[in-house]
Scaffold this motif. Structure first.
Motif: not given
Ligand code: MG
Ligand code: ADP
Ligand code: ADP
Ligand code: ADP
Ligand code: ADP
Ligand code: SF4
Ligand code: SF4
Ligand code: SF4
Ligand code: SF4
Ligand code: MG
Ligand code: MG
Ligand code: MG
Lengths: 446, 446, 446, 446
Positions: C242, C281, C283, C345-346
C-alpha cells in the motif's frame, strides 16, 4: 522586551491570559503563546504575530484548565521564530513544565556552555531554555527546591512564571530589573508584567513580587513567599521613561504621573521661550503635559499619530520624502505654522527619526523647534532585556548634545539631567540607570 | 462614510493613491479599491479590508498609468461586500469609466426605479451605479456634457471623482455636504476628501472644489472649472465634530482648531467645579484641551486608548465586565481616583458606550463625573453619507438630557448648544446641522 | 508514516529537498520541514501542512548551503503539532545538528524515562528527540562515534538522516524496516525514502542503504560505509502492498510490478466468474491489472477517483448518504450496471469504507460484488512506523472473513494468503509481515 | 470551460450546489460562486479559487433558501477576476435575477456594442452580462417571455440556468454545444453540466435538456418545457474526448465507454507491434484500455500521475529538466525500460508537453515510443466555450503529422481519423467537430 502573565485557580484561565496579553501587547509584537494546565496535563499554543493573530476561539478552547501562563515576545534573533516563541514547554523527570520569561540572563552563554558540556541539547535560541535544563538536572526531590537551586546558577534579569501541572511559581531576580505584580481574581491569582492587565480582566492589585522573591501558588493554600535572594534593587528606570503603558503602575508608581514629573523637571532645567509645547505622540504626551504645566506654555497636540500604524507596509515609492515617519506622524500645519515649538519626546536613539520629525515640522512652517528629551542621553546598551541597539549605533555614545542638535536640525536641544530624572522619581536610588550612566549592576559574561 | 482620492498626470499614480488612502483609512475600513489608467485602458483592484490588506506590491504594480482614483468604504448593507467596493468600473458607449463616490443620493431609489423601468440592471447595492447608468444613457456626444446631464438628475450628497481613459472629473454637490480638496503634485494634480492625504504624499494644497463645481483634468491643459449648479452651501458640520482627522483642513478650516473652539464654548456654556479635564480619546482630546484652557482646570490624559484596537476580536468570556470598552479604553486609576472629572467626548449616540465609560470611571474611584459633549444632542439620522443609526436608536431622540444623564450615570451632563456650535465655527451659517436641528436641506425620497 | 530526504554537496540543496519532498508527500501530509547547512551554520524551516503550503520562494531562499535534510510527517499525537514537525534541530557540545527520522523506536519510552532520570528535558512528542540526547550525552570525541554509541541504545525502526554543519549521516536499523536509498546527483549525493524522489530531481540511483549500515558523507571524500549492526532483514512488506508509490523501487524491487504479481496470485488463489475486474483506485489499480491478466477477465476503471480529494472539507449536510466516500470515489453506473464485478483493494482496515463502496456499487446496479484483497487480513497493529489503528479497531482481529464479508455486504470476499504474498515477492523471507502473521521481530517495550 | 448547476425546491439548496460544484470542479478551477433564493430575496457569494477555498460553513449557511444556482469558472481574461466570477446577480425591473452560463456567445461583441449604443453599462468581462441586459430591456411583462426574446438575440453556445426569486429556468442553445442534464432530488429538481454531480448528491437522472429547449421550474408545478428553437444538434465531441469526467453521461452516453471505443478504433486504424499500451494519465487511461483490448497488447499503468498536482508551485531552479511535467507525471522506469510502448493521450495541443513526455520515456530507457492520439489533429480553435489556444499556437494547424512526430521525438505518431471518431460515437452525425474538421456551425462575429 517581553511580557509575562500567569493565572492560578481561575476558571478558563487561558481566556484571561489571552485578554491580559492583549493589554500587554506593546511589550512584544513578534510572537505570543499560552500554556494551560488542568491539573493533569499541560496544553500549549504559540506562534508568530500579535495575540489576536495567534489565537482564535477554537485554539483558546483547547487550552483547558484553571491555571495558565502567557507571553508576548518582542524580537527574535533566531531563524525560524516559531521555535523561539514562549512559553517553553518540556517534559522532565518531575513531569511537565511551561515557563515564560521577561529579561535577559547575563551569564546565559556561560551556563549554556556548561550545560552543553554535560550533554544538554538546546532546541531554541532563548536564554530561558537554560533554566529548564538546570531544573531538570537538579537532584532535589521537589520542584520548589530545584527552582531555587537553578536560580542560584543564573544571573541577570528575570521576571519568570513557571507552570507545573499542579502549581505555579513567580520569581523576580534580586535586582528587580523587570516589573512583576500580583493580583486577586475571584478565588484565584494573577501575576503580570504590568498592572494594566489587571484593569482589563478586572483583577484586584495586591502587591509587587519583590526583587529576589519567589511566590508559590498551590491549590487550597494561600500563596507562599520565599525570599530566595537578598534584594539589591535596581529597577529599570526606562520602564517609566518609555516602555510601560502610562496607565500601568510599575514598581508601585504610576507611569503617567512620573512622566509628567519628568516633563516638569525638564521645564525647570531647560526652559525656553516658545508658543506651544508639542509632544511626539504617544511616548511624549505625558511629559509634554508636565512641561506645559510647569512652564505655563500652552500644550497643543500639534502632531497627530495615525491610528492604523502597523508593523509592515509596502514601500513602493522612493518619491515620497520621509515616508515611514509620515505614515505614523503628521503635524498640524495650521497649528504649528509660524510658531516656536517646544517638542517633547522620551529619547533619541539613532537620531534618524528625530531628524525627520524636525525636518517635517520646519517644512510645515514651524518657526523654531526646541527639542526637549524627558530622559538623559542614552549612552549605552541594555543587558537586562531592553532591545537597544549597539553602543556604536547610539547617537549619544558618539556625539555631544550640540553635535546631536546639529544633526537633527533643531534650534535647541536639551536632555533631562540624571539628577532631574532622579528628582522625578522621588530621589529614590533603587533604580538601574545603566544605559544613561554606565553603572551596570551586573556585568555581561560572554 | 467613505473617502475618495484622485490623481492626474502623476507618474505611478496608483502608488500615490495607495498612500493617500492609507491616510484616509479612518473614513472607511470595510473595503478599499483603486482604478488607474494609462491612457489606453483602465485597470482596477478592489476588495474587503483595510487598504494595507487589500493591496500588496504585486497588485499595485499592475495598476499602471499616471492617473488613478481610489476609495475606502465604511460599511455595506449588501450580502457580499466584495461586490459593493468602489471604484465602480464600467464599459459603456464612450469607452471605460471608473467612479468613486463619497455621500448618499437622496433620490437614489427613485432614480433607480426609473432606470430599471427603462431596462437598466443593477449589479451592486451602491447609489453610485445610478450615475454611471445616467452617463451611459445620455445622448450627448462628450463625456463632459453627459456628466452634467447626469448630475442634473441626482440629488443629495456627492463628492465624486470620475476617471476615463484620458481625463479625470471631480465634482461636489451644490450643498457641498462632503469635503473635496485639490492640490498640486509635481506637474500633476490630486483631489482628495481630506488634506491629510496631501501631507503624506507631499502635495501642495491649492483650494477646495466648490459646492456645485465640476473640475475637468485633461492632459496638457490646466484644470478647467465649471460651476454646474448655483451653490447653496450646507457643509457637514459633523466632519469637524467627529469625522475628519484633526490634522486635516476641511472646508478651509483646521479640524483640531475648531474642536478646541468647541471645547472653549462648552466651558463657557457649562462650567463646572472640578479637578481635571479628561478626554475620551481620541475624539475628545482637542475639545478637552479647549475646555481646559478656557476653564483653567488642568488637562489630564486620564484615559488611555489602546494602540492595538482592531475591528474584530474574540469574546470568549462573559465574565469580564464591559470587555469591549475596556479593550479600547483604560482610565488611569492613580490619576482619577478621588477626583472630580470633566469628561469630554464628541457625541453620545446610543448611550451604551458612555454609560460603560462612566461606570468604569466610578469603579476606578472617580469622585464626580461631569460629562460634557462638544456638540448638541444628535436627534436625527443623516441622509447625506454618515452612518448614524435610525432615529429610534438615537438616545437623544427619545430621552431628555436629564434622562440621558441618569441612564449613563454621570453626575452632570451637558451638550454644546447649537449657538455655541455656531460660534465655534465663526458664526458661519453655511453648514448643515440637520442631525442636530432637524433642518434637512434635501429631503430623502423613498 | 513519514518520509526523509538528504542531500550532500549539491548546490541549492534545500531546493532539491523541496522537490524531493513534493514527490514523497504521500508518506505524510501533516507537516513538512527542511534544514540546510552552508558549512558554518544550520538553517531550518518547518510547519504544518503540505510541502507546497509550508514553503515559498522566500523561505527556500533563506535555506542556504549545499547540504540539506527534509521530512514530511504523517500524523501527530501532540497538541501543537508545529512543535512536532521535523527536522529536529539542536545545539549541543559538538555544535549544531538536524535530524530526520522515518520509523518508530520500540524502546522509546524506556530510553526517554532513563534520559529524563538523568536530567534531560523533552520539548517535543517525537521519538527522535531521544537520539539527539543520546548523541549529546555521549563522551566520545567524534560525532561519528557518538552516533554509533547512540544507535546501540535504541531499538525498533529507523531510517535516519543526520546533518551536522560539515557532514551528513544516513542510517538504517538492522531490520531494515523502512526503505532508504542512495543516489548520485552531479558531484553530490542524495538519500531518500523512495526512488521516485530521484526521478523528479534527476538523480541516478546507486544502491539501498543496507539494514544496519551507516553511511558518512564528508566533503572531498567518497561516502564511507560502516556496517554498525549485523543485518537481520525484516523489510516492511506493507510498503509494497500500500504505502510506497508504484513508480518507486523499494528494497530493490518495483512496487507496481510486485502489486501486479499480488493481483496474479490472488487470481490464482481466489478465481471467480465475473464480467470485469474493477480496482478501488488508486491503491487497487496495479493488483487489479494483475488479476485481470491472470484471470482473463477484462480490466475496467469502473470507479473514478476525484482529482480534488483534499484532507479537510465541509460536511454541512447529513442528507447525502456516504458523502465522504462519494467525494473521493464514484463508480461509473453505465459500466457496472447489471455486471458481476471483481473489486480489488489493497486492504480492509476498519471495514467502514469497504462497506460503503460495496453499498454504492450495489446501489448503482452491480449484480455481484466479489471483493478481493491483495494482502492477507490485517490482524495486528504496526510498531514500526505505520499508523494502523489499535488491534481492537482492526476488523480482521475480531471478525472472520465470512463475518467481514457479511459486514461489508459483498457477495464473496477473499484475501491473498500469506503464502501467496510470499510468492508475489519471490519467496523472499527477508520481510516483516507482522501485522499479518503476528511475528513481530522486535517487541514493543512500554 | 465552465460548469453550471441549479437546484429547485430542494431544502438547503446551496449546500447541494456546493457538493455538486465540487464534483464539477474539473470544468473550471479559477473561480466559483453560488446564488440562492428563499422566495423573497437572492443571496450570493462568489470568489477566486476552488469551490472548497471559496466556501466555508459560515458562507454556505448564509445562502438560505430552497433554490440555488452555482458555477465554476475556468479562466478569465479580465484584470480582477473577482468581478468576473459567476453567478452574475442583478436587480432589474422584474426584481432580482442570478445567472450562470457555460459556453461562449459568438455574437457577444456585436450584441454588446448595440447594447452599449443604447446606453447599457458593462461591469464585467463576461458574455453573460449581455443576456441580463437583453432581459432587462425587453418590454414583455413576464420573465419567461423576456428570456425567450433575449435568447432570440444571442448566438453561439450556452447552457444557462437563471434564478429569479420564485422560479428557475434552464436553457440550451439550439446546437446543444454544451451538455445540460436534469434530475430529480426528493420533491425537487437538479440541473447540471454533468451527471457525476447527480451521483454525488444522490439525485436521479431524468433526461437531458434538449438543444433549443427551455425548462421552467415553478413551485407546485411540474417543470414546463418549451422548445424555443428548432434543434440543430452540434454537440461538442471534445467533451467525450477530454473534457467531461469519465463517470459522467454526456449527451446521453457514458464518457468512459466512448473513450474506450475511440481507443479501439485507434487500434484498428493504427496498429503497431509493441510490448505494452501505456496511457498518459488520466486523460489517456480509458482509450488505452480500449486500445489494449482491441490490439491484445497488455495495458500497463506505466506512467504515474502525482496525487498532489496543484495549479501553482514554486520554480526555484532551472537545474531540473522538464520539472513541470515531472511534477505531474512519472514513468515507472522498471516497467518501461527496454520496452516498445504504445503511448495513448487524448490530444496534442502545442506539442511541448508531449515532447517532454516522450523525452522522459526515452531517458528512462523506453526502446520505442509509438504515440497514438485518440482524436484527430486539433487544427482550429473553439468558439463555443473551450479554451483552446489560437490557431497559430496549435501545432497541428502548422505542422503535418510527420513534422509533429519529429518535433515530439516519437518513433511513430498517429491520430484517430475523423471517420474513426465518428464510428466511436456510433456514426451519429449530430456532433460538432469544428476544431478537427473546420466546419464551424456558427460563425464568430467580431
Ligand atoms: Mg486506497
Ligand atoms: N488616522 C488617524 N489618526 C489620528 N486620529 C484620527 C485618525 N483617524 C481618525 N482620527 C480621529 O479619531 C477620532 C476617532 O477615534 P476614537 O474616538 O478613538 O474612536 P471612536 O470612533 O470609536 O470614537 C475621530 O475624531 C478622528 O478625528
Ligand atoms: N496599548 C497602548 N496604549 C496606549 N499607549 C501605549 C500602549 N502601548 C504603549 N503605549 C505607550 O506608547 C508609547 C509608544 O508609542 P509611540 O511613541 O507612538 O511609538 P514609538 O515606540 O514608535 O515611539 C510608549 O511610551 C508607551 O508607554
Ligand atoms: N475529478 C475528476 N476525477 C477523475 N477524473 C477526472 C476528474 N476531473 C477530470 N477528470 C478527467 O481527467 C482528465 C484530465 O486530467 P489529466 O489528463 O491528468 O490532466 P490534463 O488536463 O493536464 O491533461 C480529463 O480527461 C477528465 O476526463
Ligand atoms: N503521488 C502519488 N501519485 C500516485 N500514486 C500515489 C501517490 N502517492 C501515493 N500513491 C499511491 O496511491 C495509493 C493511495 O491512494 P488511494 O488508494 O487513492 O488512497 P487511500 O490512501 O485513501 O486508499 C497508494 O497505494 C500509493 O501507492
Ligand atoms: S540599562 Fe537602561 S533599559 Fe536596561 S534595565 Fe537599566 S535602565 Fe533599564
Ligand atoms: S445631517 Fe449631520 S452628519 Fe449629516 S451632513 Fe448634516 S451635519 Fe453632517
Ligand atoms: S508490521 Fe506490517 S506495516 Fe509494520 S513493518 Fe511489519 S509489515 Fe510493515
Ligand atoms: S469546436 Fe471542438 S471543442 Fe468547440 S464545441 Fe466544437 S468540437 Fe467542441
Ligand atoms: Mg515614541
Ligand atoms: Mg471617540
Ligand atoms: Mg491529460
Amino acid at each position: 522586551m517581553c511580557s509575562v502573565i500567569g493565572l492560578f485557580n481561575v476558571p478558563e484561565a487561558a481566556k484571561y491570559a489571552y485578554f491580559g496579553l492583549f493589554s500587554l501587547q506593546h511589550r512584544g509584537q513578534e510572537a505570543a503563546g499560552i500554556a494551560s494546565s488542568d491539573g493533569e496535563k499541560i496544553y500549549i499554543t504559540k506562534g508568530r504575530g500579535l495575540v489576536t493573530q495567534v489565537f482564535d476561539e477554537t485554539k483558546l478552547t483547547k487550552l483547558i484548565g484553571s491555571s495558565a501562563v502567557g507571553h508576548t515576545r518582542y524580537s527574535t534573533a533566531g531563524e525560524d521564530s516559531v521555535l523561539d516563541a514562549q512559553p517553553i514547554f518540556a517534559r522532565y523527570d518531575l513531569g511537565q513544565i511551561a515557563v515564560v520569561h521577561n529579561g535577559n540572563l547575563t551569564n546565559a552563554k556561560q551556563v549554556r556552555r556548561e550545560l552543553i558540556k554535560e550533554g544538554a541539547i538546546f532546541q531554541t535560541f532563548m536564554d530561558t531554555e537554560n533554566l529548564i535544563h538546570l531544573i531538570a538536572r537538579s537532584h532535589k526531590e521537589h520542584l520548589y527546591d530545584r527552582i531555587i537551586e537553578a536560580l542560584q546558577q543564573i544571573e541577570g534579569a528575570y521576571s519568570l512564571i513557571l507552570l507545573s501541572r499542579k502549581k505555579m511559581f513567580a520569581v523576580r531576580d534580586p535586582y528587580g530589573f523587570r516589573p512583576l505584580s500580583m493580583a486577586k481574581l475571584g478565588d484565584g491569582w494573577v501575576v503580570a508584567s504590568e498592572t494594566c492587565a489587571f484593569d482589563l480582566i478586572g483583577a484586584e492589585y495586591v502587591r509587587d513580587i519583590r526583587p529576589g522573591e519567589l511566590v508559590v501558588f498551590e491549590e487550597g493554600k494561600e500563596p507562599r513567599s520565599i525570599q530566595v535572594f537578598e534584594p539589591t534593587p535596581h529597577k529599570c528606570i526606562f520602564e517609566y521613561i518609555y516602555f510601560a503603558r502610562p496607565d500601568s503602575n510599575i514598581f508601585g508608581k504610576n507611569v503617567y504621573k512620573l512622566r509628567k514629573a519628568m516633563g516638569r523637571e525638564l521645564a525647570k532645567e531647560y526652559p525656553v521661550e516658545a508658543d506651544m509645547v508639542v509632544p511626539v505622540p504617544d511616548s511624549g504626551v505625558a511629559s509634554a503635559i508636565g512641561y506645559s504645566e510647569e512652564s505655563g506654555i500652552p500644550f497643543e497636540l500639534g502632531i497627530i499619530r495615525n491610528h492604523y500604524v502597523g508593523r509592515t507596509f509596502i514601500e513602493p515609492t522612493q518619491a515620497i520624502r520621509d515616508l515611514k515617519v509620515k505614515m505614523k506622524l503628521n503635524p498640524i500645519k495650521n497649528v504649528i505654522k509660524g510658531k516656536r515649538l517646544v517638542v517633547i519626546d522620551d529619547s533619541i536613539v539613532r537620531g534618524t527619526t528625530s531628524k525627520k520629525i524636525v525636518n517635517i515640522l520646519k517644512d510645515f512652517g514651524a518657526k523654531e523647534v526646541h527639542m526637549r528629551i524627558s530622559a538623559p542621553p542614552t549612552t549605552g546598551p541594555c543587558y537586562y532585556g531592553v532591545d537597544t541597539p549597539t553602543k556604536e549605533e547610539l547617537i549619544s555614545s558618539r556625539y555631544s548634545v550640540e553635535e546631536t542638535r546639529k544633526y537633527i536640525g533643531a534650534d535647541t536641544l536639551a536632555y533631562l539631567s540624571i539628577d532631574g530624572l532622579l528628582r522625578s522619581v522621588g530621589n529614590d536610588l533603587s533604580y538601574c540607570m545603566a544605559c544613561f550612566d554606565g553603572n551596570y549592576p551586573v556585568p555581561l559574561k560572554e
